[in-house]
Design a protein around this motif. Sequence first.
Motif, mmCIF file in Angstrom:
data_model
loop_
_atom_site.group_PDB
_atom_site.id
_atom_site.type_symbol
_atom_site.label_atom_id
_atom_site.label_comp_id
_atom_site.label_asym_id
_atom_site.label_seq_id
_atom_site.Cartn_x
_atom_site.Cartn_y
_atom_site.Cartn_z
ATOM 1 N N THR A 87 0.844 -1.205 0.000
ATOM 2 C CA THR A 87 0.000 0.000 0.000
ATOM 3 C C THR A 87 0.874 1.247 0.000
ATOM 4 N N VAL A 88 1.938 1.230 0.776
ATOM 5 C CA VAL A 88 2.880 2.358 0.815
ATOM 6 C C VAL A 88 3.509 2.528 -0.561
ATOM 7 N N HIS A 89 3.886 1.431 -1.174
ATOM 8 C CA HIS A 89 4.453 1.471 -2.519
ATOM 9 C C HIS A 89 3.460 2.100 -3.505
ATOM 10 N N ASN A 90 2.182 1.702 -3.409
ATOM 11 C CA ASN A 90 1.144 2.246 -4.291
ATOM 12 C C ASN A 90 0.942 3.746 -4.050
ATOM 13 N N TRP A 91 0.989 4.167 -2.789
ATOM 14 C CA TRP A 91 0.854 5.602 -2.475
ATOM 15 C C TRP A 91 1.963 6.392 -3.168
ATOM 16 N N ALA A 92 3.179 5.831 -3.163
ATOM 17 C CA ALA A 92 4.311 6.507 -3.806
ATOM 18 C C ALA A 92 4.106 6.569 -5.319
ATOM 19 N N ILE A 93 3.627 5.482 -5.921
ATOM 20 C CA ILE A 93 3.370 5.455 -7.368
ATOM 21 C C ILE A 93 2.287 6.479 -7.725
ATOM 22 N N GLN A 94 1.269 6.610 -6.869
ATOM 23 C CA GLN A 94 0.168 7.545 -7.108
ATOM 24 C C GLN A 94 0.565 9.004 -6.818
ATOM 25 N N GLY A 95 1.749 9.195 -6.233
ATOM 26 C CA GLY A 95 2.202 10.549 -5.928
ATOM 27 C C GLY A 95 1.684 11.103 -4.613
ATOM 28 N N ARG A 96 1.077 10.254 -3.810
ATOM 29 C CA ARG A 96 0.566 10.703 -2.501
ATOM 30 C C ARG A 96 1.698 10.963 -1.514
ATOM 31 N N ILE A 97 2.765 10.191 -1.644
ATOM 32 C CA ILE A 97 3.962 10.393 -0.823
ATOM 33 C C ILE A 97 5.172 10.328 -1.746
ATOM 34 N N ILE A 98 6.267 10.934 -1.302
ATOM 35 C CA ILE A 98 7.495 10.975 -2.104
ATOM 36 C C ILE A 98 8.470 9.945 -1.554
ATOM 37 N N LYS A 99 9.053 9.175 -2.473
ATOM 38 C CA LYS A 99 10.059 8.213 -2.027
ATOM 39 C C LYS A 99 11.438 8.674 -2.496
ATOM 40 N N TYR A 100 12.449 8.312 -1.717
ATOM 41 C CA TYR A 100 13.843 8.639 -2.010
ATOM 42 C C TYR A 100 14.614 7.338 -2.004
ATOM 43 N N GLY A 101 15.669 7.284 -2.767
ATOM 44 C CA GLY A 101 16.412 6.042 -2.780
ATOM 45 C C GLY A 101 17.844 6.192 -3.227
ATOM 46 N N ILE A 102 18.618 5.231 -2.793
ATOM 47 C CA ILE A 102 19.990 5.052 -3.254
ATOM 48 C C ILE A 102 20.083 3.599 -3.674
ATOM 49 N N GLU A 103 20.404 3.402 -4.943
ATOM 50 C CA GLU A 103 20.427 2.056 -5.526
ATOM 51 C C GLU A 103 19.101 1.360 -5.256
ATOM 52 N N ASN A 104 19.100 0.248 -4.519
ATOM 53 C CA ASN A 104 17.862 -0.493 -4.275
ATOM 54 C C ASN A 104 17.200 -0.156 -2.946
ATOM 55 N N THR A 105 17.696 0.851 -2.263
ATOM 56 C CA THR A 105 17.157 1.220 -0.955
ATOM 57 C C THR A 105 16.164 2.365 -1.110
ATOM 58 N N VAL A 106 14.936 2.161 -0.653
ATOM 59 C CA VAL A 106 13.894 3.189 -0.726
ATOM 60 C C VAL A 106 13.623 3.700 0.687
ATOM 61 N N ARG A 107 13.542 5.029 0.807
ATOM 62 C CA ARG A 107 13.260 5.654 2.099
ATOM 63 C C ARG A 107 12.234 6.759 1.906
ATOM 64 N N TYR A 108 11.576 7.104 3.003
ATOM 65 C CA TYR A 108 10.569 8.157 3.035
ATOM 66 C C TYR A 108 10.920 9.099 4.189
ATOM 67 N N LYS A 109 10.736 10.396 3.965
ATOM 68 C CA LYS A 109 11.007 11.367 5.023
ATOM 69 C C LYS A 109 9.803 11.432 5.954
ATOM 70 N N ARG A 110 10.062 11.256 7.244
ATOM 71 C CA ARG A 110 8.969 11.267 8.224
ATOM 72 C C ARG A 110 8.180 12.575 8.157
ATOM 73 N N SER A 111 8.885 13.701 8.029
ATOM 74 C CA SER A 111 8.191 14.997 8.001
ATOM 75 C C SER A 111 7.229 15.071 6.814
ATOM 76 N N GLU A 112 7.619 14.518 5.675
ATOM 77 C CA GLU A 112 6.745 14.535 4.499
ATOM 78 C C GLU A 112 5.579 13.565 4.654
ATOM 79 N N ILE A 113 5.833 12.453 5.319
ATOM 80 C CA ILE A 113 4.745 11.496 5.584
ATOM 81 C C ILE A 113 3.714 12.178 6.469
ATOM 82 N N ASN A 114 4.179 12.873 7.514
ATOM 83 C CA ASN A 114 3.260 13.569 8.410
ATOM 84 C C ASN A 114 2.508 14.685 7.679
ATOM 85 N N GLN A 115 3.182 15.376 6.763
ATOM 86 C CA GLN A 115 2.534 16.456 6.006
ATOM 87 C C GLN A 115 1.512 15.918 5.011
#
Length: 107
Positions: A66-94
Amino acid sequence: MSNSILKDSKRITLEDTPREILLIREQLEDLKVIIMDIKQNFTPKEPEELMSREQVAEMFKVDPSTVHNWAIQGRIIKYGIENTVRYKRSEINQSLKPIKQTLRLKK
């Protein structure tokens, strides 16, 4: 031994010393005010907390897909280095939006 020192390419004599000391004291007082202002108003910047997909999923009690789908839909922004995906807590809260309450009328 000379009774003068060199300051900014000008000679300062012993007679000038009291005036120079007053100038230095004024500058120190100005610095003291600046330092006090910094002490009162300074708030250290917290480092940005990064969360994994699993942590975000746990936060919302949803499946990681579901989190992955939210990122694909543009609801949340994902960040990554190589195969590692991360989300900023402040942006999740916003990304949280208030839900308008509607009154349901009984039929």
